[in-house]
Design an enzyme around this catalytic site. Structure first.
Site, mmCIF file in Angstrom:
data_model
loop_
_atom_site.group_PDB
_atom_site.id
_atom_site.type_symbol
_atom_site.label_atom_id
_atom_site.label_comp_id
_atom_site.label_asym_id
_atom_site.label_seq_id
_atom_site.Cartn_x
_atom_site.Cartn_y
_atom_site.Cartn_z
ATOM 1 N N ASP A 94 38.503 34.858 40.631
ATOM 2 C CA ASP A 94 37.705 35.290 39.481
ATOM 3 C C ASP A 94 36.214 35.328 39.832
ATOM 4 O O ASP A 94 35.750 34.587 40.698
ATOM 5 C CB ASP A 94 37.964 34.348 38.294
ATOM 6 C CG ASP A 94 37.529 34.971 36.977
ATOM 7 O OD1 ASP A 94 37.376 36.207 36.921
ATOM 8 O OD2 ASP A 94 37.324 34.212 36.009
ATOM 9 N N HIS A 131 34.774 43.893 43.159
ATOM 10 C CA HIS A 131 36.211 43.977 43.459
ATOM 11 C C HIS A 131 36.429 44.384 44.919
ATOM 12 O O HIS A 131 37.287 43.847 45.607
ATOM 13 C CB HIS A 131 36.900 44.991 42.537
ATOM 14 C CG HIS A 131 36.845 44.616 41.082
ATOM 15 N ND1 HIS A 131 37.074 43.337 40.638
ATOM 16 C CD2 HIS A 131 36.581 45.353 39.971
ATOM 17 C CE1 HIS A 131 36.967 43.306 39.312
ATOM 18 N NE2 HIS A 131 36.656 44.512 38.886
ATOM 19 N N LEU A 141 52.899 32.897 57.348
ATOM 20 C CA LEU A 141 52.349 32.693 56.006
ATOM 21 C C LEU A 141 53.112 33.613 55.064
ATOM 22 O O LEU A 141 53.389 34.755 55.412
ATOM 23 C CB LEU A 141 50.857 33.072 55.977
ATOM 24 C CG LEU A 141 50.170 32.962 54.609
ATOM 25 C CD1 LEU A 141 49.947 31.494 54.226
ATOM 26 C CD2 LEU A 141 48.822 33.690 54.596
HETATM 27 C C1 IPE Z 1 42.308 36.172 35.501
HETATM 28 O O1 IPE Z 1 40.972 36.543 35.421
HETATM 29 C C2 IPE Z 1 43.113 37.239 36.161
HETATM 30 C C3 IPE Z 1 42.769 37.546 37.551
HETATM 31 C C4 IPE Z 1 41.870 36.971 38.301
HETATM 32 C C5 IPE Z 1 43.541 38.586 38.108
HETATM 33 P P1 IPE Z 1 40.335 37.164 34.104
HETATM 34 O O2 IPE Z 1 38.894 37.369 34.397
HETATM 35 O O3 IPE Z 1 41.096 38.342 33.658
HETATM 36 O O4 IPE Z 1 40.557 35.976 33.050
HETATM 37 P P2 IPE Z 1 39.898 35.700 31.635
HETATM 38 O O5 IPE Z 1 40.006 36.956 30.845
HETATM 39 O O6 IPE Z 1 38.463 35.357 31.878
HETATM 40 O O7 IPE Z 1 40.659 34.548 31.074
HETATM 41 C C1 IPE Z 2 38.492 38.905 38.932
HETATM 42 O O1 IPE Z 2 37.146 39.136 38.707
HETATM 43 C C2 IPE Z 2 39.234 40.148 39.304
HETATM 44 C C3 IPE Z 2 40.138 40.656 38.271
HETATM 45 C C4 IPE Z 2 40.415 40.087 37.135
HETATM 46 C C5 IPE Z 2 40.817 41.894 38.570
HETATM 47 P P1 IPE Z 2 36.628 39.634 37.293
HETATM 48 O O2 IPE Z 2 36.642 41.109 37.260
HETATM 49 O O3 IPE Z 2 37.363 38.971 36.188
HETATM 50 O O4 IPE Z 2 35.125 39.119 37.320
HETATM 51 P P2 IPE Z 2 34.330 38.467 36.115
HETATM 52 O O5 IPE Z 2 35.126 37.303 35.619
HETATM 53 O O6 IPE Z 2 34.168 39.516 35.069
HETATM 54 O O7 IPE Z 2 33.029 38.052 36.740
HETATM 55 MG MG MG Z 3 37.098 37.253 35.160
#
Ligand code: IPE
Ligand code: IPE
Ligand code: MG
Length: 253
Positions: free
Chosen positions: A24, A41, A135
């Site tokens: 995240d 990303h 792995l």
């Molecule tokens: C969780 O992250 C899902 C992934 C990292 C794939 P999100 O950014 O979607 O989670 P919330 O919405 O903050 O809970």
């Molecule tokens: C995690 O990073 C990747 C996915 C959920 C696909 P985010 O896109 O949620 O990044 P933040 O949380 O908005 O910074």
């Molecule tokens: Mg996120």
């Protein structure tokens, strides 16, 4: 099939056998740099490669990464479309290297939402790497813990029309998408949030939880070592007392 932590206490080692990560903070990493979210990303994919290598070097057997949740469809359509493209292009690009590094690749999630081409890449990649055991790298894509429990329940009901009072945990667990792996020892979430966001709900029953403010694109092998160091300080009691643990054998490395 692996014994569940609620059924028997697993043999523990000082290095986690299975690490599950919520990757995240990609969006915030990019926003901080005045870049579009998708730049985060893209950068995040490089970290996946680094982590797979770092896990091999540390003797971790299973690495599971949350790439796209059942709820991420709620994002703006252009970001969702970009993530889908990034997923299939990374899959195509990395396959040769995964195979060369003897990494077994698994994709778990509701794949019915993916296009036919992506689905056939997934099948081909899984088949090509199925025999590798340096792995086991699992990517959770369009995955949700509740989806997983529900799909397992559907399979259970259709395959086992028997007395419901006879059902045991394992009857359900064998149909979960990750029945091929032991439950995670260590869960890591980057990006500062302290929640599970519908990741492996069933399997996290006795997993050690570790949260870090580091955004995923900045997560490094050193960050992984910090998480493993924290893991080693934990006392995993599985319902027992400290005194009971002290009287059993010390963990091996
Ligand atoms: C969780 O992250 C899902 C992934 C990292 C794939 P999100 O950014 O979607 O989670 P919330 O919405 O903050 O809970
Ligand atoms: C995690 O990073 C990747 C996915 C959920 C696909 P985010 O896109 O949620 O990044 P933040 O949380 O908005 O910074
Ligand atoms: Mg996120």
């Amino acid at each position: 099939m692996f014994t569940s932590t609620t059924f028997a206490i697993p043999k523990l080692a000082s290095t986690p056998r299975h690490i599950a990560i919520i990757m995240d903070g990609n969006g915030r990493w990019a926003t901080q740099r005045k870049l579009p979210r998708i730049a985060g990303h893209k950068k995040g994919v490089n970290v996946v490669r680094t982590m797979a290598q770092a896990c091999i070097e540390r003797g971790v057997e299973y690495l599971t990464l949350f790439a796209f949740s059942s709820e991420n469809w709620r994002r703006p359509p252009d970001e969702v479309a970009f993530l889908m493209r990034l997923f299939s292009s990374a899959l195509k690009r990395e396959l040769t290297q995964l195979d060369a590094n003897q990494i077994c690749l698994k994709i778990v999630g509701d794949l019915s939402q993916f296009d036919d081409r992506t689905r056939s890449y997934i099948t081909a990649a899984e088949e090509r790497t199925a025999h590798h055991r340096r792995l086991v790298l699992t990517i959770a894509a369009n995955y949700g813990g509740r989806w997983d429990i529900l799909q397992a329940m559907r399979q259970l009901i259709s395959s086992h029309p028997r007395d419901v009072n006879q059902l045991a945990e394992d009857d359900l667990a064998r149909h979960l998408a990750m029945a091929y792996a032991p439950e995670p020892d260590l869960f890591i979430r980057t990006g500062g949030e302290q929640r599970v966001s519908n990741f492996l709900l069933w399997q996290l029953a006795y997993t050690e939880l570790y949260f870090t403010d580091i955004f995923w694109p900045d997560f490094s092998a050193e960050s992984l070592d910090q998480a493993i160091t924290a893991y080693r300080t934990r006392e995993r009691r599985f319902g027992q007392t400290s005194a009971q643990l002290a009287s059993t054998v010390a963990p091996t490395s």
